[in-house]
Scaffold this motif. Structure first.
Motif, PDB file in Angstrom:
ATOM      1  N   THR A  22      20.320  36.558  31.746  1.00 55.54           N
ATOM      2  CA  THR A  22      21.141  35.392  31.467  1.00 55.54           C
ATOM      3  C   THR A  22      22.229  35.274  32.526  1.00 55.54           C
ATOM      4  OG1 THR A  22      20.763  35.651  29.116  1.00 55.54           O
ATOM      5  CG2 THR A  22      22.629  34.305  29.755  1.00 55.54           C
ATOM      6  N   SER A  23      22.426  34.069  33.033  1.00 52.17           N
ATOM      7  CA  SER A  23      23.437  33.872  34.068  1.00 52.17           C
ATOM      8  C   SER A  23      24.457  32.830  33.614  1.00 52.17           C
ATOM      9  CB  SER A  23      22.776  33.425  35.372  1.00 52.17           C
ATOM     10  OG  SER A  23      22.097  32.206  35.161  1.00 52.17           O
ATOM     11  N   LEU A  24      25.531  32.731  34.360  1.00 48.18           N
ATOM     12  CA  LEU A  24      26.568  31.762  34.063  1.00 48.18           C
ATOM     13  C   LEU A  24      26.137  30.376  34.532  1.00 48.18           C
ATOM     14  CD1 LEU A  24      29.662  33.811  35.249  1.00 48.18           C
ATOM     15  CD2 LEU A  24      28.854  33.506  32.909  1.00 48.18           C
ATOM     16  N   THR A  25      26.788  29.367  34.005  1.00 50.32           N
ATOM     17  CA  THR A  25      26.521  28.006  34.456  1.00 50.32           C
ATOM     18  C   THR A  25      27.107  27.827  35.854  1.00 50.32           C
ATOM     19  OG1 THR A  25      28.589  27.120  33.584  1.00 50.32           O
ATOM     20  CG2 THR A  25      26.698  27.165  32.074  1.00 50.32           C
ATOM     21  N   PRO A  26      26.668  26.819  36.603  1.00 56.42           N
ATOM     22  CA  PRO A  26      27.242  26.576  37.926  1.00 56.42           C
ATOM     23  C   PRO A  26      28.758  26.365  37.881  1.00 56.42           C
ATOM     24  CG  PRO A  26      25.214  25.351  37.696  1.00 56.42           C
ATOM     25  CD  PRO A  26      25.501  25.951  36.356  1.00 56.42           C
ATOM     26  N   ILE A  27      29.253  25.731  36.831  1.00 56.40           N
ATOM     27  CA  ILE A  27      30.697  25.510  36.710  1.00 56.40           C
ATOM     28  C   ILE A  27      31.417  26.846  36.531  1.00 56.40           C
ATOM     29  CG2 ILE A  27      32.507  24.478  35.274  1.00 56.40           C
ATOM     30  CD1 ILE A  27      30.509  22.209  34.701  1.00 56.40           C
ATOM     31  N   GLN A  28      30.874  27.721  35.706  1.00 59.26           N
ATOM     32  CA  GLN A  28      31.478  29.036  35.506  1.00 59.26           C
ATOM     33  C   GLN A  28      31.420  29.867  36.781  1.00 59.26           C
ATOM     34  OE1 GLN A  28      28.946  29.992  32.182  1.00 59.26           O
ATOM     35  NE2 GLN A  28      30.686  29.984  30.764  1.00 59.26           N
ATOM     36  N   GLU A  29      30.320  29.776  37.509  1.00 60.12           N
ATOM     37  CA  GLU A  29      30.200  30.488  38.782  1.00 60.12           C
ATOM     38  C   GLU A  29      31.244  29.990  39.780  1.00 60.12           C
ATOM     39  OE1 GLU A  29      28.356  33.002  39.730  1.00 60.12           O
ATOM     40  OE2 GLU A  29      26.954  33.171  38.072  1.00 60.12           O
ATOM     41  N   ALA A  30      31.417  28.672  39.846  1.00 62.50           N
ATOM     42  CA  ALA A  30      32.390  28.098  40.781  1.00 62.50           C
ATOM     43  C   ALA A  30      33.806  28.526  40.417  1.00 62.50           C
ATOM     44  CB  ALA A  30      32.273  26.571  40.800  1.00 62.50           C
ATOM     45  N   TRP A  31      34.133  28.505  39.127  1.00 65.28           N
ATOM     46  CA  TRP A  31      35.467  28.936  38.712  1.00 65.28           C
ATOM     47  C   TRP A  31      35.673  30.420  39.003  1.00 65.28           C
ATOM     48  CZ3 TRP A  31      39.999  26.985  37.863  1.00 65.28           C
ATOM     49  CH2 TRP A  31      40.987  27.797  37.311  1.00 65.28           C
ATOM     50  N   GLY A  32      34.640  31.220  38.786  1.00 64.67           N
ATOM     51  CA  GLY A  32      34.724  32.649  39.067  1.00 64.67           C
ATOM     52  C   GLY A  32      34.972  32.923  40.543  1.00 64.67           C
ATOM     53  N   ALA A  33      34.300  32.171  41.409  1.00 63.13           N
ATOM     54  CA  ALA A  33      34.519  32.338  42.849  1.00 63.13           C
ATOM     55  C   ALA A  33      35.958  31.996  43.215  1.00 63.13           C
ATOM     56  CB  ALA A  33      33.544  31.462  43.629  1.00 63.13           C
ATOM     57  N   TYR A  34      36.468  30.921  42.633  1.00 63.28           N
ATOM     58  CA  TYR A  34      37.858  30.511  42.895  1.00 63.28           C
ATOM     59  C   TYR A  34      38.835  31.576  42.378  1.00 63.28           C
ATOM     60  CZ  TYR A  34      42.228  27.959  42.224  1.00 63.28           C
ATOM     61  OH  TYR A  34      43.532  27.579  42.212  1.00 63.28           O
ATOM     62  N   ALA A  35      38.619  32.042  41.164  1.00 59.85           N
ATOM     63  CA  ALA A  35      39.524  33.036  40.569  1.00 59.85           C
ATOM     64  C   ALA A  35      39.489  34.357  41.335  1.00 59.85           C
ATOM     65  CB  ALA A  35      39.167  33.248  39.099  1.00 59.85           C
ATOM     66  N   ARG A  36      38.281  34.815  41.707  1.00 59.93           N
ATOM     67  CA  ARG A  36      38.182  36.061  42.476  1.00 59.93           C
ATOM     68  C   ARG A  36      38.915  35.933  43.804  1.00 59.93           C
ATOM     69  NH1 ARG A  36      33.122  35.855  40.365  1.00 59.93           N
ATOM     70  NH2 ARG A  36      32.278  34.857  42.225  1.00 59.93           N
ATOM     71  N   HIS A  37      38.777  34.783  44.452  1.00 59.61           N
ATOM     72  CA  HIS A  37      39.469  34.581  45.722  1.00 59.61           C
ATOM     73  C   HIS A  37      40.983  34.622  45.521  1.00 59.61           C
ATOM     74  CE1 HIS A  37      40.455  33.083  49.682  1.00 59.61           C
ATOM     75  NE2 HIS A  37      41.334  32.300  49.067  1.00 59.61           N
ATOM     76  N   GLN A  38      41.466  33.919  44.507  1.00 62.60           N
ATOM     77  CA  GLN A  38      42.908  33.876  44.236  1.00 62.60           C
ATOM     78  C   GLN A  38      43.481  35.276  44.011  1.00 62.60           C
ATOM     79  OE1 GLN A  38      44.602  31.255  44.968  1.00 62.60           O
ATOM     80  NE2 GLN A  38      44.820  29.981  43.158  1.00 62.60           N
ATOM     81  N   LEU A  39      42.717  36.133  43.371  1.00 62.32           N
ATOM     82  CA  LEU A  39      43.207  37.474  43.071  1.00 62.32           C
ATOM     83  C   LEU A  39      43.224  38.388  44.296  1.00 62.32           C
ATOM     84  CD1 LEU A  39      41.435  38.056  39.660  1.00 62.32           C
ATOM     85  CD2 LEU A  39      43.871  37.653  40.042  1.00 62.32           C
ATOM     86  N   ARG A  40      42.375  38.106  45.280  1.00 59.71           N
ATOM     87  CA  ARG A  40      42.243  39.006  46.432  1.00 59.71           C
ATOM     88  C   ARG A  40      42.931  38.507  47.696  1.00 59.71           C
ATOM     89  NH1 ARG A  40      36.001  39.779  45.045  1.00 59.71           N
ATOM     90  NH2 ARG A  40      36.252  41.331  43.406  1.00 59.71           N
ATOM     91  N   CYS A  41      43.248  37.250  47.764  1.00 59.23           N
ATOM     92  CA  CYS A  41      43.807  36.656  48.983  1.00 59.23           C
ATOM     93  C   CYS A  41      45.325  36.871  49.038  1.00 59.23           C
ATOM     94  CB  CYS A  41      43.474  35.166  49.018  1.00 59.23           C
ATOM     95  SG  CYS A  41      44.168  34.290  50.431  1.00 59.23           S
ATOM     96  N   ARG A  42      45.799  37.430  50.131  1.00 57.17           N
ATOM     97  CA  ARG A  42      47.248  37.671  50.273  1.00 57.17           C
ATOM     98  C   ARG A  42      48.024  36.363  50.360  1.00 57.17           C
ATOM     99  NH1 ARG A  42      47.449  41.729  55.048  1.00 57.17           N
ATOM    100  NH2 ARG A  42      45.556  42.789  54.480  1.00 57.17           N
ATOM    101  N   LEU A  43      47.477  35.376  51.049  1.00 56.31           N
ATOM    102  CA  LEU A  43      48.163  34.092  51.190  1.00 56.31           C
ATOM    103  C   LEU A  43      48.277  33.391  49.834  1.00 56.31           C
ATOM    104  CD1 LEU A  43      49.463  32.122  53.169  1.00 56.31           C
ATOM    105  CD2 LEU A  43      47.213  31.111  53.528  1.00 56.31           C
ATOM    106  N   CYS A  44      47.214  33.432  49.050  1.00 55.39           N
ATOM    107  CA  CYS A  44      47.242  32.810  47.727  1.00 55.39           C
ATOM    108  C   CYS A  44      48.204  33.526  46.779  1.00 55.39           C
ATOM    109  CB  CYS A  44      45.844  32.787  47.120  1.00 55.39           C
ATOM    110  SG  CYS A  44      44.698  31.692  47.968  1.00 55.39           S
ATOM    111  N   ALA A  45      48.364  34.831  46.960  1.00 51.73           N
ATOM    112  CA  ALA A  45      49.258  35.606  46.099  1.00 51.73           C
ATOM    113  C   ALA A  45      50.725  35.354  46.409  1.00 51.73           C
ATOM    114  CB  ALA A  45      48.957  37.089  46.228  1.00 51.73           C
TER     115      ALA A  45
END
Length: 78
Positions: A22-45
């Motif tokens: 079972t996988s996530l929906t495309p919307i959930q995948e897109a939000w996950g990519a955005y959230a993961r980036h926000q947590l790891r990016c120094r500029l976003c932090a």
């Protein structure tokens, strides 16, 4: 005596199993990519710097998928 104290539960009384593939929906995948980036990016932090260009693109992708999904639900597109 050797009798159990409580009655045994029925064989199908447990929780339903979820398939391993079972996988996530495309919307959930897109939000996950955005959230993961926000947590790891120094500029976003950095609160003073704001989100970076990559975060903007990831959020835009999520918003586009969300808008398209709502349009499909409303019957605006096929």
């Amino acid at each position: 005596m050797d009798e159990p104290r409580d009655p045994r539960p029925a064989a199908d009384s447990g929780p339903r199993l979820v398939a391993a593939h079972t996988s996530l929906t495309p919307i959930q995948e897109a939000w996950g990519a955005y959230a993961r980036h926000q947590l790891r990016c120094r500029l976003c932090a950095d609160l003073d710097a704001g989100p970076c260009a990559i975060a903007g693109q990831l959020r835009q992708a999520w918003e586009t998928l969300t808008r398209e999904a709502f349009a499909r639900l409303a019957g605006e597109t096929a």
